[in-house]
Design a protein around this motif. Structure first.
Motif, mmCIF file in Angstrom:
data_model
loop_
_atom_site.group_PDB
_atom_site.id
_atom_site.type_symbol
_atom_site.label_atom_id
_atom_site.label_comp_id
_atom_site.label_asym_id
_atom_site.label_seq_id
_atom_site.Cartn_x
_atom_site.Cartn_y
_atom_site.Cartn_z
ATOM 1 N N GLU A 123 0.787 -1.242 -0.081
ATOM 2 C CA GLU A 123 -0.178 -0.107 -0.139
ATOM 3 C C GLU A 123 0.890 1.324 -0.078
ATOM 4 O O GLU A 123 1.571 1.286 0.927
ATOM 5 N N ILE B 141 -2.287 11.014 -1.790
ATOM 6 C CA ILE B 141 -2.589 9.552 -2.672
ATOM 7 C C ILE B 141 -2.680 8.372 -1.922
ATOM 8 O O ILE B 141 -1.602 8.122 -1.082
ATOM 9 N N THR B 142 -3.422 7.430 -2.373
ATOM 10 C CA THR B 142 -3.388 5.928 -1.917
ATOM 11 C C THR B 142 -3.623 5.268 -3.148
ATOM 12 O O THR B 142 -4.408 5.293 -3.799
ATOM 13 N N THR B 143 -2.461 4.027 -3.213
ATOM 14 C CA THR B 143 -2.654 3.286 -4.275
ATOM 15 C C THR B 143 -1.823 1.871 -4.021
ATOM 16 O O THR B 143 -1.208 1.817 -3.023
ATOM 17 N N CYS B 144 -2.200 0.846 -4.570
ATOM 18 C CA CYS B 144 -1.552 -0.411 -4.881
ATOM 19 C C CYS B 144 -1.670 -0.705 -6.206
ATOM 20 O O CYS B 144 -2.493 -1.171 -6.865
ATOM 21 N N GLN B 145 -0.353 -0.654 -6.640
ATOM 22 C CA GLN B 145 -0.142 -0.770 -8.039
ATOM 23 C C GLN B 145 1.048 -1.572 -8.381
ATOM 24 O O GLN B 145 1.919 -1.779 -7.306
ATOM 25 N N ILE C 216 5.741 2.454 -10.686
ATOM 26 C CA ILE C 216 4.704 3.343 -10.592
ATOM 27 C C ILE C 216 5.190 4.792 -10.848
ATOM 28 O O ILE C 216 6.187 5.019 -10.283
#
Length: 91
Positions: free
Chosen positions: A41, A53-57, A61
């Motif tokens: 995360e 921003i919050t992301t799981c990529q 990135i």
């Protein structure tokens, strides 16, 4: 600069976060993050702690800083019981 925080009472193991790279730092437009495996995360906070921003990529990135004001930001990457925090400077 970065800080790794491991929760107490965990079984010692090789950190899944040790191979993460961020560049360029300082950043002017696009910040690239490499070494993530997809289960992390990722959060970007400003100096006041506001979450931007919050992301799981997956790899790689790219975070667009073009519209962010100059200053200091904190990029935290959490995987299982570890958190690695990077200080990011926007010019």
């Amino acid at each position: 600069d970065s800080v790794v925080v491991a929760y107490p009472f965990s079984i010692p193991k090789i950190s899944s976060l040790q191979n993460i790279r961020i560049y360029p730092n300082p950043v002017t437009s696009i910040l690239t993050i490499e070494g993530v495996q997809g289960n992390e995360e990722i959060k970007l906070n400003d100096i006041l702690g506001r979450e931007l921003i919050t992301t799981c990529q997956m790899n790689p990135i790219a975070i667009d800083f073009a519209n962010q004001p100059a200053g200091v930001y904190f990029l935290s990457i959490k995987s299982n019981s570890e958190i690695k925090v990077f200080k990011v400077v926007k010019r």
